[in-house]
Scaffold this active site. Sequence first.
Site, mmCIF file in Angstrom:
data_model
loop_
_atom_site.group_PDB
_atom_site.id
_atom_site.type_symbol
_atom_site.label_atom_id
_atom_site.label_comp_id
_atom_site.label_asym_id
_atom_site.label_seq_id
_atom_site.Cartn_x
_atom_site.Cartn_y
_atom_site.Cartn_z
ATOM 1 N N SER A 157 0.846 -1.201 0.000
ATOM 2 C CA SER A 157 0.000 0.000 0.000
ATOM 3 C C SER A 157 0.872 1.237 0.000
ATOM 4 C CB SER A 157 -0.892 0.027 1.239
ATOM 5 O OG SER A 157 -0.144 0.396 2.388
ATOM 6 N N ASP A 158 0.293 2.351 -0.370
ATOM 7 C CA ASP A 158 0.966 3.620 -0.144
ATOM 8 C C ASP A 158 0.959 3.852 1.364
ATOM 9 O OD1 ASP A 158 2.221 6.058 -0.503
ATOM 10 O OD2 ASP A 158 0.904 6.657 -2.135
ATOM 11 N N TYR A 159 1.746 4.803 1.818
ATOM 12 C CA TYR A 159 1.969 4.991 3.241
ATOM 13 C C TYR A 159 0.654 5.181 4.015
ATOM 14 C CZ TYR A 159 4.024 6.431 7.591
ATOM 15 O OH TYR A 159 4.389 6.489 8.907
#
Length: 191
Positions: A157-159
């Site tokens: 995932s993105d952050y």
Amino acid sequence: INLAATWDKDMSLLYGRSIGEEARYRKKDILLGPGINICRTPLNGRNFEYMGEDPYLAGQMVVPYVKGVQENGVAACVKHFAAYGVPQAGRDYHTVDMSELMFRNRYLPPYKAALEAGAVTVMSSFNDFMGVPASGNKWLLHDLLREELGFKGFVVSDYNAVHEMIKHGTAADGKDAACQAMNAHLNMDMV
């Protein structure tokens, strides 16, 4: 965006090799790029990361970039899957509202090119797509990415995007968000 503006695939390969070599020198195993979202709104504050507004151009430029990075034993992480370049009002976390036809014709082609070039990692995006946040979107990450496109690699995932599913209103709490992400075939929540 400057790299894509050159229309020079040899330059893209050289760029990929260069940053791949630097990543290897610094003992990094993964490079969080290339960003290949198609950007068609000036409101998106991250347009500089991407390869422009043309899916053909982005698809042509991403192939040598990925190959160059991965020649050094560094994983290229293609991001942000998917349609991250066109959220409403240009906000990273916002809704993307488009037809599947438009998505497949304008926004998916560079990802297909990157996967065919051998990209081993994909990063899911913050935005929702068809009403479901990308990091918990089973249609996007499993049905499309893994089954239809045949991606066998690692999806991150993105952050903090899994936790953001609570703010999207699709998860009751962190446990629920994690379950949705796992069911969608996300491999890791980047935090």
